[in-house]
Design an enzyme around this catalytic site. Sequence first.
Site, PDB file in Angstrom:
ATOM      1  N   ASP A  83       0.853  -1.194   0.000  1.00 38.12           N
ATOM      2  CA  ASP A  83       0.000   0.000   0.000  1.00 38.12           C
ATOM      3  C   ASP A  83       0.895   1.252   0.000  1.00 38.12           C
ATOM      4  O   ASP A  83       1.822   1.354   0.808  1.00 38.12           O
ATOM      5  CB  ASP A  83      -0.866  -0.046   1.276  1.00 38.12           C
ATOM      6  CG  ASP A  83      -1.988   0.979   1.280  1.00 38.12           C
ATOM      7  OD1 ASP A  83      -2.422   1.388   0.195  1.00 38.12           O
ATOM      8  OD2 ASP A  83      -2.446   1.337   2.390  1.00 38.12           O
ATOM      9  N   HIS A 189      -7.472   9.649   4.255  1.00 41.25           N
ATOM     10  CA  HIS A 189      -7.178   8.563   5.195  1.00 41.25           C
ATOM     11  C   HIS A 189      -7.604   8.950   6.617  1.00 41.25           C
ATOM     12  O   HIS A 189      -7.669  10.130   6.949  1.00 41.25           O
ATOM     13  CB  HIS A 189      -5.671   8.259   5.201  1.00 41.25           C
ATOM     14  CG  HIS A 189      -5.193   7.636   3.926  1.00 41.25           C
ATOM     15  ND1 HIS A 189      -4.048   8.037   3.276  1.00 41.25           N
ATOM     16  CD2 HIS A 189      -5.698   6.635   3.166  1.00 41.25           C
ATOM     17  CE1 HIS A 189      -3.873   7.311   2.191  1.00 41.25           C
ATOM     18  NE2 HIS A 189      -4.859   6.454   2.096  1.00 41.25           N
ATOM     19  N   SER A 226     -13.019   3.899   4.514  1.00 40.39           N
ATOM     20  CA  SER A 226     -13.679   3.465   5.740  1.00 40.39           C
ATOM     21  C   SER A 226     -14.965   4.252   5.921  1.00 40.39           C
ATOM     22  O   SER A 226     -15.041   5.430   5.558  1.00 40.39           O
ATOM     23  CB  SER A 226     -12.761   3.682   6.959  1.00 40.39           C
ATOM     24  OG  SER A 226     -11.853   2.603   7.068  1.00 40.39           O
TER      25      SER A 226
HETATM   26  P1  13P Z   1      -9.122   4.484   5.613  1.00 42.40           P
HETATM   27  O1  13P Z   1      -8.273   5.318   6.514  1.00 42.40           O
HETATM   28  O2  13P Z   1     -10.366   5.192   5.204  1.00 42.40           O
HETATM   29  O3  13P Z   1      -9.422   3.145   6.171  1.00 42.40           O
HETATM   30  O4  13P Z   1      -8.302   4.258   4.251  1.00 42.40           O
HETATM   31  C1  13P Z   1      -7.291   3.303   4.149  1.00 42.40           C
HETATM   32  C2  13P Z   1      -6.492   3.432   2.893  1.00 42.40           C
HETATM   33  O5  13P Z   1      -6.851   4.115   1.951  1.00 42.40           O
HETATM   34  C3  13P Z   1      -5.237   2.675   2.833  1.00 42.40           C
HETATM   35  O6  13P Z   1      -4.522   2.925   1.662  1.00 42.40           O
HETATM   36  O1  G3H Z   2      -2.597   4.500   3.838  1.00 43.68           O
HETATM   37  C1  G3H Z   2      -2.970   4.453   4.995  1.00 43.68           C
HETATM   38  C2  G3H Z   2      -3.198   3.181   5.695  1.00 43.68           C
HETATM   39  O2  G3H Z   2      -4.257   3.365   6.604  1.00 43.68           O
HETATM   40  C3  G3H Z   2      -1.950   2.672   6.373  1.00 43.68           C
HETATM   41  O3  G3H Z   2      -1.610   3.478   7.448  1.00 43.68           O
HETATM   42  O4  G3H Z   2       0.800   4.089   7.157  1.00 43.68           O
HETATM   43  O5  G3H Z   2      -0.311   4.140   9.420  1.00 43.68           O
HETATM   44  O6  G3H Z   2       0.216   1.962   8.294  1.00 43.68           O
HETATM   45  P1  G3H Z   2      -0.133   3.420   8.109  1.00 43.68           P
HETATM   46 ZN    ZN Z   3      -4.628   4.860   0.823  1.00 40.14          ZN
END
Ligand code: 13P
Ligand code: G3H
Ligand code: ZN
Length: 342
Positions: A83, A189, A226
């Site tokens: 990700d 996010h 989310s």
């Molecule tokens: P949320 O914070 O809305 O769960 O999004 C997660 C996300 O886009 C991770 O790449």
């Molecule tokens: O892209 C955002 C995801 O919620 C991952 O979050 O970078 O805190 O692991 P993080």
């Molecule tokens: Zn994301």
Amino acid sequence: MPLVSMRQVLDEASKGGYGVGAFNVNNMEQIQSIMEAARETNSPVIVQASRGARSYSQDRFLYHLMIAATEVYPEIPTVLHLDHGNSVETCQSAIEMGFTSVMMDGSLMPDGKTPSSFEYNVKTTREVVEMAHAKGVTVEGEIGCLGGIEDGHGAGLDGLSHLTDPDQAVAFVKQTGLDALAIAIGTSHGAYKFSKKPTGETLKMDRLIEIHKQLPNVHLVMHGSSSVPQDLQDIVNQYGGKLKPTWGVPVEEIQLGIRNGVRKINVDTDNRLAITGAIRKVFADKPEEFDPRSYLKPAREAMKKLVALRMTQFGQAGHAGDYKPVSLAGMAEKYAGDAVSV
Ligand code: 13P
Ligand code: G3H
Ligand code: ZN
């Protein structure tokens, strides 16, 4: 079955007209929650790890937990996806580790904060596509920058200028040859996305539909998806949490997206809330407990319940057994022979 490519899972989702949730993980319990939900609902799954997750789990622990997942749940097509890769090098290290899909997020500079130029985004994404496709690994790219509209400064830019421009999206897909395209339509996010239920002014589903019309065969990705359900907020706050009032992305808007080309839906925050609420409840109800299993088991169960619900709502439920996995070598041959449209 071994870990599968995300391209295959999304191609199948496109044929079936459904979406696939991509759930973030950092540890064993989160992986188990997703896999149990997948077994219960008979769903293909995308498990994704951020750079932070890779660092927290020392990378190899996470990778081997995912191998364990394929052994314990052999009937579930399972993707391991990076990700928000921030550079070509980060994507390369994920591919070397065994990830079957990577996101090159060239919408931002390697600091993960500063919006980049279109040229930089094309160059880095194209480079990752060449490297990844040679190994049969899938690539997600992003055009436009995530961020809210209400506050007027998504990703540090003014007004609506950080949202995805449909014409630029077409050029980006053409010039990079990517497999899946993340777009910016006003989501962000974390828990604080909208100060009230989003409307067409703050969540630009019309923009998504316009992009889908111009790119009908491209798998679209919704980040920041989310829903931040009120009941999960309430549990956290009831047991000592201090969440401020907030709104997420309504599930019906995601379902509208799925009817308009969205195939991957990123969810992390909802699971964080489910886990935290369950742990807080045990701490409040049973302050004498100190065995970590006494609170990690309910946490795992709460996340499983939420993931299973989302799998059903996104439509992936029931589809785990629809297809036989193509190996990464097989995918690489398809890319080389142009059997996969890019
Ligand atoms: P949320 O914070 O809305 O769960 O999004 C997660 C996300 O886009 C991770 O790449
Ligand atoms: O892209 C955002 C995801 O919620 C991952 O979050 O970078 O805190 O692991 P993080
Ligand atoms: Zn994301």
